[in-house]
Design an enzyme around this catalytic site. Sequence first.
Site, PDB file in Angstrom:
ATOM      1  CE  LYS A  96     -11.917 163.582   0.295  1.00 30.43           C
ATOM      2  NZ  LYS A  96     -12.154 163.472  -1.381  1.00 30.43           N
ATOM      3  CB  SER A 190      -8.820 161.985  -2.605  1.00 28.57           C
ATOM      4  OG  SER A 190     -10.103 162.660  -2.885  1.00 28.57           O
ATOM      5  CB  SER A 214     -12.383 161.236  -5.142  1.00 27.27           C
ATOM      6  OG  SER A 214     -11.268 161.578  -6.007  1.00 27.27           O
TER       7      SER A 214
END
Length: 464
Positions: A96, A190, A214
Amino acid sequence: MGAGESKHTFPSSLDLLTLDAIELQSLLAAQKLTSAQLVKACLEQIRSQDHKGLELHAMIATPPEQDLIKIADTLDNERKAGLIRGPLHGIPIIVKDAIATDPQFKMKTTCGSHALASSIVSGDARVVEKLRKAGVIILGKSNLTEFCQMKGDNITNGWSAVGGQTVSPYIRGGIRHDQGSGGPSIPGGSSTGSAVGVAAGYSPLALGTETDGSTIQPANRAALFAIKPTHGIVSVDGIWQLSTSFDVIGSMAKSASDLANLLHILVEDEAADYPRFLTRSFADLRLGFADPDMWRFPDSYSHPDEGVREQMKAVYLDALSKIQPLAAKVEYPVEIVQPEELDIHGKSSFFTVIRYEYGPLADSYLNNLVESEVRSLDELIKWNEAHPELELPKDYPSQSRLIAARDQVPSTADYNAVISHLEKVTVELGAIFDSHDIDLIVVPTDSRICSLASASGRSYNNAK
């Protein structure tokens, strides 16, 4: 290998959509594949589907191909010499873009924001450092909900100003906003790009971060295995954090075995041996299954097409019936603490904690960058205001959560009251395991179970 064929040409039969890291490692060990060929194939998959093909927009950056091939060649040569660093030697991973990667590898760490597009971090995050040492190849940085979903309200999961809108590889026609902000076409966030990237064959493994769902939610929407480790056992040094109380590094993969091997690398306790728990048996497990009618997203958040909820419930109960004769115990239904009990006076306990903790974390991260156009949360907010065409477009003009973390910081007394309340709810949850004599509670993922897990997994050493 045929005459004139490059040693980096990957086999046409290589199925990146289904092979997990263990299966790829078997091909590497059998000399049917090299890490250089695998990297080449993964990069080609990204090129063909990220901004072309399905237009998934799951990636923000990859290093130059020649640099990745050089790293892969080194690991291939180590393999030939009998030096295998571990079960993920020569396997690619995507991380990420809230997780720092050393500038020498020619990828920025942007958190999805143009304000950080020119920033320079001091080096690898601790987890990336451990992965490289274990011979894992950092293939690229994945798209995310900007600033880990803590930029503004009403931003679709998986959207960032830098990366655009990540979409699911399983959903035809893109996102349907008429089904709610958490409807089934939403890819989850996310850590959206990490999940979509694994599902789309970009890499067999991915790292995300998690405050409240997330990692788990986007992995669920991408049909992956995922794990959110216990709070505090994996270093969060070098990542963009929302909360010292809740944040963890999460892992995603196509198999539980891959997750165990990843945890074995990431966890700070080098004596921890997660692969040994892969018994492939339910015989010693005592399980409690929650009622799927009680554990589902509310209609205001997710209202799928008719019949979808019934199908999900049927699959859940079918899994229960198959596990029941194999396990030491199965109890159904088990009543557990409802997520609404986490809140105080109808206000979100999570946002109280995050608004209290977020500002100092953002200021520390930004202030410690080697180079950056912004050095504090306040400067970040003002940069966005000065560049609305980049950061506050008409579809997503809000940075309300950043502003709230600056201007609406709860008092220490309110913060400590929330922490105390969460601790009481956690004690109630723990008592359920004892009263029912169970080891695990099984709950549908398309629910607020991640909130309960976040609250129960935090440490309570932060209260002052």
